[in-house]
Motif scaffolding. Sequence first.
Motif, PDB file in Angstrom:
ATOM      1  N   GLU A 137       6.871  -4.987  -3.678  1.00  0.00           N
ATOM      2  CA  GLU A 137       8.018  -4.149  -3.342  1.00  0.00           C
ATOM      3  C   GLU A 137       8.445  -3.317  -4.549  1.00  0.00           C
ATOM      4  O   GLU A 137       8.796  -2.139  -4.415  1.00  0.00           O
ATOM      5  CB  GLU A 137       9.176  -5.018  -2.857  1.00  0.00           C
ATOM      6  CG  GLU A 137      10.380  -4.262  -2.361  1.00  0.00           C
ATOM      7  CD  GLU A 137      10.141  -3.528  -1.049  1.00  0.00           C
ATOM      8  OE1 GLU A 137      11.007  -2.720  -0.661  1.00  0.00           O
ATOM      9  OE2 GLU A 137       9.083  -3.748  -0.409  1.00  0.00           O
ATOM     10  N   ASP A 176       0.597 -10.305   3.769  1.00  0.00           N
ATOM     11  CA  ASP A 176       1.242  -9.029   3.473  1.00  0.00           C
ATOM     12  C   ASP A 176       0.816  -8.022   4.535  1.00  0.00           C
ATOM     13  O   ASP A 176      -0.361  -7.702   4.659  1.00  0.00           O
ATOM     14  CB  ASP A 176       0.833  -8.548   2.078  1.00  0.00           C
ATOM     15  CG  ASP A 176       1.591  -7.291   1.682  1.00  0.00           C
ATOM     16  OD1 ASP A 176       2.768  -7.165   2.064  1.00  0.00           O
ATOM     17  OD2 ASP A 176       0.997  -6.428   1.005  1.00  0.00           O
ATOM     18  N   ARG A 209       6.354   1.720   3.336  1.00  0.00           N
ATOM     19  CA  ARG A 209       5.122   1.095   3.814  1.00  0.00           C
ATOM     20  C   ARG A 209       4.264   2.038   4.662  1.00  0.00           C
ATOM     21  O   ARG A 209       3.168   1.665   5.067  1.00  0.00           O
ATOM     22  CB  ARG A 209       5.476  -0.150   4.641  1.00  0.00           C
ATOM     23  CG  ARG A 209       6.019  -1.280   3.803  1.00  0.00           C
ATOM     24  CD  ARG A 209       6.777  -2.306   4.620  1.00  0.00           C
ATOM     25  NE  ARG A 209       7.166  -3.428   3.767  1.00  0.00           N
ATOM     26  CZ  ARG A 209       8.191  -3.383   2.909  1.00  0.00           C
ATOM     27  NH1 ARG A 209       8.925  -2.300   2.808  1.00  0.00           N
ATOM     28  NH2 ARG A 209       8.463  -4.433   2.156  1.00  0.00           N
ATOM     29  N   ALA A 263       5.804  -6.561   9.469  1.00  0.00           N
ATOM     30  CA  ALA A 263       5.845  -6.602   8.011  1.00  0.00           C
ATOM     31  C   ALA A 263       7.175  -7.156   7.521  1.00  0.00           C
ATOM     32  O   ALA A 263       7.244  -7.847   6.496  1.00  0.00           O
ATOM     33  CB  ALA A 263       5.641  -5.194   7.444  1.00  0.00           C
ATOM     34  N   ARG A 296       6.094  -0.447  -4.859  1.00  0.00           N
ATOM     35  CA  ARG A 296       6.386   0.569  -3.834  1.00  0.00           C
ATOM     36  C   ARG A 296       7.575   1.424  -4.244  1.00  0.00           C
ATOM     37  O   ARG A 296       7.614   2.630  -3.996  1.00  0.00           O
ATOM     38  CB  ARG A 296       6.701  -0.095  -2.490  1.00  0.00           C
ATOM     39  CG  ARG A 296       5.543  -0.776  -1.790  1.00  0.00           C
ATOM     40  CD  ARG A 296       5.980  -1.267  -0.418  1.00  0.00           C
ATOM     41  NE  ARG A 296       4.942  -2.044   0.245  1.00  0.00           N
ATOM     42  CZ  ARG A 296       4.943  -3.360   0.377  1.00  0.00           C
ATOM     43  NH1 ARG A 296       5.954  -4.062  -0.112  1.00  0.00           N
ATOM     44  NH2 ARG A 296       3.959  -3.983   0.986  1.00  0.00           N
ATOM     45  N   ASP A 327       1.675  -4.250   6.719  1.00  0.00           N
ATOM     46  CA  ASP A 327       2.367  -2.971   6.724  1.00  0.00           C
ATOM     47  C   ASP A 327       2.431  -2.404   8.137  1.00  0.00           C
ATOM     48  O   ASP A 327       2.516  -1.194   8.337  1.00  0.00           O
ATOM     49  CB  ASP A 327       1.664  -1.965   5.794  1.00  0.00           C
ATOM     50  CG  ASP A 327       1.950  -2.242   4.327  1.00  0.00           C
ATOM     51  OD1 ASP A 327       3.005  -2.823   4.034  1.00  0.00           O
ATOM     52  OD2 ASP A 327       1.119  -1.883   3.485  1.00  0.00           O
TER      53      ASP A 327
END
Length: 282
Positions: free
Chosen positions: A25, A141, A170, A244, A28, A143
């Motif tokens: 995270e 994990d 995502r 997700a 991202r 998305d």
Amino acid sequence: MLRPVAAGIDGSPESLAAAHWAAREALRRGTALRLVHAWQWHEPSAGSARSDVPRRDRAEDLLTGVADGLCAAHPGLRVLGRPAEDAPVTALLAAADEADLLVLGSRGLGGATGYLLGSISQRIVSRSPVPVVLVRAGTPDRDREVVLGLGTGQTYDEVVAFAFHAARLRGAVLHAVHVYGAPDPVTAPRLAREDGPRLLAEHEQAVVAALGPWCGKFPDVPVAETVLEGRPGADLVRAAAGAALVVVGRRERESRFGTYLGPVAHAALHHADCPVAVVPHT
């Protein structure tokens, strides 16, 4: 400067899963990851030379080992952190004050899906000033989509904004789920029979109106909507299977029994099979 993503660690598989989720995270978001590990100093008893230096050393070793592993697994990650000489709840809430997001690990309910909230997690989720994400060990994990639980009353900007932002990060679909209660077929059989289509249309229109401004702010986020009558908590959990992330709200208010999470947030925290974000709102 962007505020970091914070993750609480204690060396358990659950906290390590949370740390890796938080690392992804942070990447991202283009920010740092702050690791939080609390230990409490105990004064030596009278006539004793005992100190807590070994405990402090173990805490530092744990942080160093976890940070090294995260940097190896997530190239480009910037990791911050040092042991906090404080109670875990105090240390984690202090870290939340300086972060955009706090991530915690949570145990699954035996062999079933969902979460088991310990007293520390419960207090943090109830009191954190920023969104808290609960991550279970072994959760893959994904998305695929971000699921947003939309209530039957007012739409809260903080919760919706968080969900849209998470979907954008995502490149995922935002799936808004709105569940409302139907008229009781026993006490109001005519209403239950005749007003069903009208109620559904009204709630569908309300969801479109609530999401419209946000679709304009996030034009790159695809949106799917599910509107149905049923039980909000249980139906949200079913809709979030394989997602997700599922996003729910938590009102920032105190009652005489403590902070109120609400039945939908409670259901998601205890039964969802994906990470759960609890977003405080006014």
